[in-house]
Enzyme design. Structure first.
Site, short mmCIF file in Angstrom:
data_model
loop_
_atom_site.label_atom_id
_atom_site.label_comp_id
_atom_site.label_asym_id
_atom_site.label_seq_id
_atom_site.Cartn_x
_atom_site.Cartn_y
_atom_site.Cartn_z
N THR A 100 0.86 -1.20 0.00
CA THR A 100 0.00 0.00 0.00
C THR A 100 0.89 1.24 0.00
OG1 THR A 100 -1.76 -1.16 1.17
CG2 THR A 100 -1.86 1.23 1.24
N PHE B 43 1.24 5.14 0.81
CA PHE B 43 0.69 6.20 1.66
C PHE B 43 1.34 7.52 1.30
CE2 PHE B 43 -1.39 3.66 5.05
CZ PHE B 43 -0.90 2.41 4.76
O1 LIG Z 1 -7.29 -0.60 8.11
C1 LIG Z 1 -6.09 -0.39 8.16
O2 LIG Z 1 -5.32 -1.04 8.88
C2 LIG Z 1 -5.54 0.67 7.34
O3 LIG Z 1 -4.50 1.17 7.66
C3 LIG Z 1 -6.26 1.06 6.10
C4 LIG Z 1 -5.80 0.33 4.85
C5 LIG Z 1 -6.41 1.01 3.58
O4 LIG Z 1 -7.13 1.99 3.69
O5 LIG Z 1 -6.13 0.53 2.49
C6 LIG Z 1 -4.36 0.44 4.71
C7 LIG Z 1 -3.60 -0.55 4.24
C8 LIG Z 1 -4.17 -1.82 3.80
O6 LIG Z 1 -4.21 -1.73 2.40
C9 LIG Z 1 -5.54 -2.04 4.29
C10 LIG Z 1 -6.24 -1.06 4.84
#
Ligand SMILES: O=C(O)C(=O)C[C@]1(C(=O)O)C=C[C@@H](O)C=C1
Length: 417
Positions: A293, A295
């Site tokens: 992911t 950020f």
């Molecule tokens: O729910 C979490 O733990 C988050 O940090 C959010 C979140 C997202 O929004 O995509 C972040 C990373 C992962 O892809 C899954 C969920």
């Protein structure tokens, strides 16, 4: 630990915040502070940030005294008025502050990207509760920061705008689940700047209360992105379970633990399992081991773009003349050998539909879009400046969301959460 919740009237609040965040520094610090007092009277503050309203007020007092301390009253500026003339011009009208020659030094890049004014750890807002991947991303972006949990993305934006946090770290896209559209929309609605990016390998676990076996599970809860990232693996595990979306992964684990739900499992990080006393039933259940992911880090002030390391720039633009303009805009980058790393379109909320009658055969309705583009160049580079000057010729709207160092961390899919 409870996440920061939105203030009671967040819509009216947002409009007043946007005004303050446009300024480079709060000219009247206490004004910003008063605004925080008023807006957050009934907010539940997370433990470890401020535990009560009185704690919060004392934090504000410290903040305001620092701001006030920077504003010297004119009477204390002795010496400025005593300079009779320079090059024959009277300087009496010039509001000069006396220069302490020993202390005088040129501004550096660090001065232009100010450290937190409260003089302590950097406070970083993220969406979710402790154990969320966003908390891990905040720690990766700003090691040793004080991570501030917020219950919604919008609240993380507002925490920075209201000086409760110094930065926000928010997910914008995942290699399996795709874009997190909500944050693209919020980037435009708020006036924060992208000052960096971090990519986090996301390693999911299926967890339940201790002693619960897979066969008892009738429901799997998690963040919608996490459910999407584990879709096939969940099926392969043979679970006869409904999938339900909740606000964040760690929050799902916390919810099961708090309600002693013995028929429900969560998808979350190993750290969340540890924090909420859950037992891991399956480890590494993401459909792809390269699940990552991305950020972005957000701040009230932009950083000064540089050319001594790889930079990325994020922009958003709109145009009103159909897709041929999109081609022209993109070619402004191609001609200059600027690599695009991402393009995303979102509905143009102010003007969602355009009526066209070019062929005189009725009226066609075209959807209107905002285009978000990331490209690999710094705004300090002439080729990027020229490309944007060209884009501006075709665009009805253009905003640079930020020019920031690229995350060049070596790729390690097994890095987990
Ligand atoms: O729910 C979490 O733990 C988050 O940090 C959010 C979140 C997202 O929004 O995509 C972040 C990373 C992962 O892809 C899954 C969920």
């Amino acid at each position: 630990m409870q996440a920061l919740s939105p203030p009671p009237s967040s819509s009216s609040l947002s409009s007043s915040i946007v005004g303050t965040s446009r300024r480079r520094r709060p000219p009247t610090g206490p004004l910003v502070v008063h605004c925080i007092h008023r807006s957050y009277d009934s907010v539940n503050f997370p433990a470890g940030v401020v535990s009560s309203r009185s704690d919060w007020q004392s934090s504000c007092a410290i903040l305001s005294s620092k701001v006030v301390g920077q504003e010297q009253p004119p009477e204390s500026r002795s010496g400025a008025d005593s300079i009779a003339s320079v090059n024959g011009h009277k300087t009496i009208d010039l509001d000069l502050v006396p220069i302490d020659k020993a202390a005088a030094k040129p501004l550096t890049i660090t001065d232009l990207a100010p450290a937190p004014m409260h003089g302590s750890q950097l406070r970083v807002a993220y969406q979710g509760v402790p154990g969320a991947y966003s908390e891990a991303a905040a720690g990766k972006a700003y090691p040793k920061c004080e991570a501030i949990p917020c219950d919604q993305f919008e609240v993380a934006f507002q925490a920075v705008e209201l000086w409760i946090a110094d930065r926000a770290v928010l997910p914008v896209e995942n290699s399996l689940g795709g874009s997190i559209h909500r944050n693209y929309d919020l980037l435009l609605r708020h006036r924060l700047h992208i000052v960096g990016e971090v990519q986090l390998p996301v390693h999911h676990c299926l967890m339940a209360l201790p002693g619960v076996r897979k066969e008892y599970i009738t429901r799997v809860i998690s963040h919608p992105q996490a459910l999407a990232q584990c879709e096939h693996t969940l099926t392969k595990l043979g679970l006869q379970a409904a999938r339900e979306a909740v606000d964040d992964t760690a929050g799902a684990a916390e919810y099961i633990a708090a309600n002693n739900l013995r028929d429900t499992a969560a998808i979350a990080s190993a750290r969340a399992a540890e924090l909420y006393g859950m037992q891991i039933l399956a480890d590494g259940i993401q459909d792809d081991c390269g699940n990552v992911t991305r950020f972005v880090m957000l701040a009230r002030e932009p950083i000064i773009p540089r050319t001594d390391r790889p930079f990325k720039t994020s922009i958003v633009f709109a145009h009103d003349k159909g897709t041929s303009v999109l081609f022209k805009v993109l070619s402004a980058f191609a001609f200059r050998n600027i690599n695009l790393t991402k393009i995303e379109s979102r509905p143009h909320r102010n003007r969602p539909i355009r009526l066209v009658d070019d062929a005189n055969v009725g009226t066609a309705k075209h959807f209107e879009y905002l285009f978000y583009v990331d490209f690999e160049a710094s705004m300090a580079e002439v080729r990027a400046q020229n490309a944007l000057a060209e884009v501006q010729e075709f665009a009805s709207f253009l905003r640079v969301l930020g020019s920031y160092p690229m995350d060049m961390t070596p790729w390690s899919p097994s890095g987990g959460d």
